[in-house]
Design a protein around this motif. Structure first.
Motif, short mmCIF file in Angstrom:
data_model
loop_
_atom_site.label_atom_id
_atom_site.label_comp_id
_atom_site.label_asym_id
_atom_site.label_seq_id
_atom_site.Cartn_x
_atom_site.Cartn_y
_atom_site.Cartn_z
N UNK A 193 1.26 -9.56 9.97
CA UNK A 193 1.13 -8.11 9.82
C UNK A 193 -0.25 -7.74 9.30
N UNK A 194 -0.71 -8.43 8.25
CA UNK A 194 -1.97 -8.06 7.60
C UNK A 194 -3.14 -8.10 8.58
N UNK A 195 -3.30 -9.23 9.27
CA UNK A 195 -4.48 -9.37 10.13
C UNK A 195 -4.36 -8.55 11.40
N UNK A 196 -3.13 -8.35 11.88
CA UNK A 196 -2.96 -7.53 13.08
C UNK A 196 -3.26 -6.06 12.78
N UNK A 197 -2.68 -5.55 11.69
CA UNK A 197 -2.86 -4.14 11.35
C UNK A 197 -4.29 -3.87 10.89
N UNK A 198 -4.86 -4.83 10.15
CA UNK A 198 -6.24 -4.64 9.66
C UNK A 198 -7.22 -4.45 10.80
N UNK A 199 -6.92 -5.08 11.94
CA UNK A 199 -7.80 -4.94 13.09
C UNK A 199 -7.69 -3.60 13.77
N UNK A 200 -6.57 -2.91 13.58
CA UNK A 200 -6.37 -1.62 14.23
C UNK A 200 -6.83 -0.44 13.37
N UNK A 201 -6.83 -0.63 12.06
CA UNK A 201 -7.25 0.45 11.16
C UNK A 201 -8.74 0.27 10.86
N UNK A 202 -9.55 1.22 11.23
CA UNK A 202 -11.01 1.05 11.06
C UNK A 202 -11.43 0.91 9.60
N UNK A 203 -12.50 0.14 9.41
CA UNK A 203 -13.03 -0.04 8.07
C UNK A 203 -13.76 1.23 7.61
N UNK A 204 -13.78 1.40 6.28
CA UNK A 204 -14.49 2.54 5.69
C UNK A 204 -15.83 2.07 5.13
N UNK A 217 -2.64 -2.32 3.07
CA UNK A 217 -2.16 -3.25 4.10
C UNK A 217 -1.59 -4.51 3.46
N UNK A 218 -2.26 -5.03 2.43
CA UNK A 218 -1.77 -6.22 1.74
C UNK A 218 -0.44 -5.97 1.05
N UNK A 219 -0.30 -4.80 0.44
CA UNK A 219 0.96 -4.44 -0.23
C UNK A 219 2.10 -4.39 0.78
N UNK A 220 1.88 -3.72 1.90
CA UNK A 220 2.91 -3.62 2.94
C UNK A 220 3.26 -4.99 3.49
N UNK A 221 2.26 -5.84 3.67
CA UNK A 221 2.50 -7.19 4.17
C UNK A 221 3.40 -7.98 3.22
N UNK A 222 3.11 -7.89 1.91
CA UNK A 222 3.91 -8.59 0.92
C UNK A 222 5.34 -8.09 0.86
N UNK A 223 5.51 -6.76 0.97
CA UNK A 223 6.86 -6.18 0.93
C UNK A 223 7.67 -6.62 2.14
N UNK A 224 7.09 -6.54 3.33
CA UNK A 224 7.80 -6.94 4.54
C UNK A 224 8.18 -8.41 4.52
N UNK A 225 7.23 -9.27 4.10
CA UNK A 225 7.52 -10.70 4.01
C UNK A 225 8.64 -11.00 3.04
N UNK A 226 8.66 -10.27 1.91
CA UNK A 226 9.70 -10.46 0.89
C UNK A 226 11.08 -10.07 1.41
N UNK A 227 11.14 -8.97 2.14
CA UNK A 227 12.43 -8.49 2.65
C UNK A 227 13.01 -9.43 3.71
N UNK A 228 12.14 -10.06 4.48
CA UNK A 228 12.60 -10.93 5.56
C UNK A 228 13.06 -12.29 5.04
N UNK A 229 12.37 -12.83 4.04
CA UNK A 229 12.66 -14.22 3.64
C UNK A 229 13.57 -14.35 2.42
N UNK A 230 14.06 -13.24 1.86
CA UNK A 230 14.81 -13.29 0.61
C UNK A 230 16.07 -14.17 0.66
#
Length: 308
Positions: A193-204, A217-230
């Protein structure tokens, strides 16, 4: 610079950045990892809910009771094993992720979301094999509800585990399959998720906005990973933690433990500790990836300065 020198330089930067990211993350977020483990070890079918002073009804209740019965320092029980493991663990994870990326390109000129996900899966399984003995010791220490000053040292717990059960699947490598499933699935989602989404959202160009972008993006990645592997995390805690009846192994295999928890305690029991896990690995995931990026870029600039 030769290809070998370039690879060695990249490996050194990945190890340095990954180790730094892991150390910072574990020092900040360890108390929530401990709370998560306590919930996962706690059986919903316990008949002592009302009378057991160590039965926890929520995160705040758990922290209050730990502070009351075990002291302030109890929130860092079992922190030495992950500190000892974090530098090599994160170094291995980030370094092997970069190597797995090359393997899973499937002929594409640039990495795809599938590349990132499969590389994350491979990196997670690899790190799990390295850190599982530390996890066994950590869970044993975290499950101890005595005053923090009365808890045995990390070294004495390690010696006891080795003396009584050896180094194999009943000792320091207990729950290895569950750790591999937990880490593999988490990192598959996390990196994918992190590397895929980071490539689509332009840098500031603004440093603060760019920092916020990476944190989000990192926060969302951690939350999604936690929900899937719990569910696999719950199984890991049950297998590696103390058994309900001393001398009788109730929780053994990963799939068997998941089925047993589901039959005895219901579907929701497979998500025990999810909130403290999310509270830890959401911010923790953001911290880790951001620290990694900044340290890696810092080291890359330093290497470039020396070669100029």
């Amino acid at each position: 610079m030769s290809d070998v020198e370039r690879l060695l330089k990249q490996a050194a930067m990945q190890i340095g950045a990954g180790g730094s990211a892991g150390f910072v993350e574990v020092c900040i977020m360890h108390p929530l990892d401990l709370v998560k483990t306590r919930f996962q070890l706690q059986s919903s079918s316990s008949a002592l809910k009302s009378s057991d002073p160590h039965y926890y009804n929520g995160i705040v209740d758990c922290m209050k009771k730990m502070y009351k019965y075990e002291g302030l320092t109890s929130f860092w029980k079992g922190i030495l094993p992950p500190i000892l493991a974090e530098t090599p663990k994160r170094a291995v994870k980030f370094a092997t992720f970069e190597q797995y990326k090359r393997f899973f390109m499937f002929g594409s000129s640039t990495p795809t979301p599938l590349t990132f996900s499969l590389a994350g899966l491979g990196a997670g399984i690899t790190e799990a094999i390295l850190v599982n003995p530390f996890e066994v010791v950590k869970v044993t220490l975290q499950s101890n509800k005595s005053l923090a000053t009365q808890v045995p040292s990390t070294w004495s717990v390690t010696r006891q585990i080795v003396r009584e059960n050896g180094l194999g699947s009943k000792g320091l490598n207990k729950g290895l399959t569950a750790t591999m499933a937990r880490n593999g699935i988490f990192n598959m989602v996390y990196f994918g998720f992190y590397h895929s989404v980071k490539g689509y959202i332009p840098e500031y160009e603004d440093p603060l906005l760019e920092f916020s972008r990476k944190i989000a993006i990192g926060f969302t990645s951690g939350v999604l990973g936690s929900c899937v592997n719990i569910p696999f995390d719950v199984a890991k805690s049950r297998v590696q933690g103390p058994q309900p009846s001393p001398g009788i192994v109730k929780y053994n295999s990963t799939v068997g433990t998941i089925n047993l928890v589901y039959r005895e305690e219901g579907f929701r029991a497979l998500y025990k500790g999810l909130l403290p896990k999310v509270l830890r690995l959401g911010p923790g995931g953001a911290i880790m990836l951001v620290v990694y990026d900044y340290v890696y870029n810092f080291l890359e600039n330093k290497f470039q300065d020396k070669t100029q």
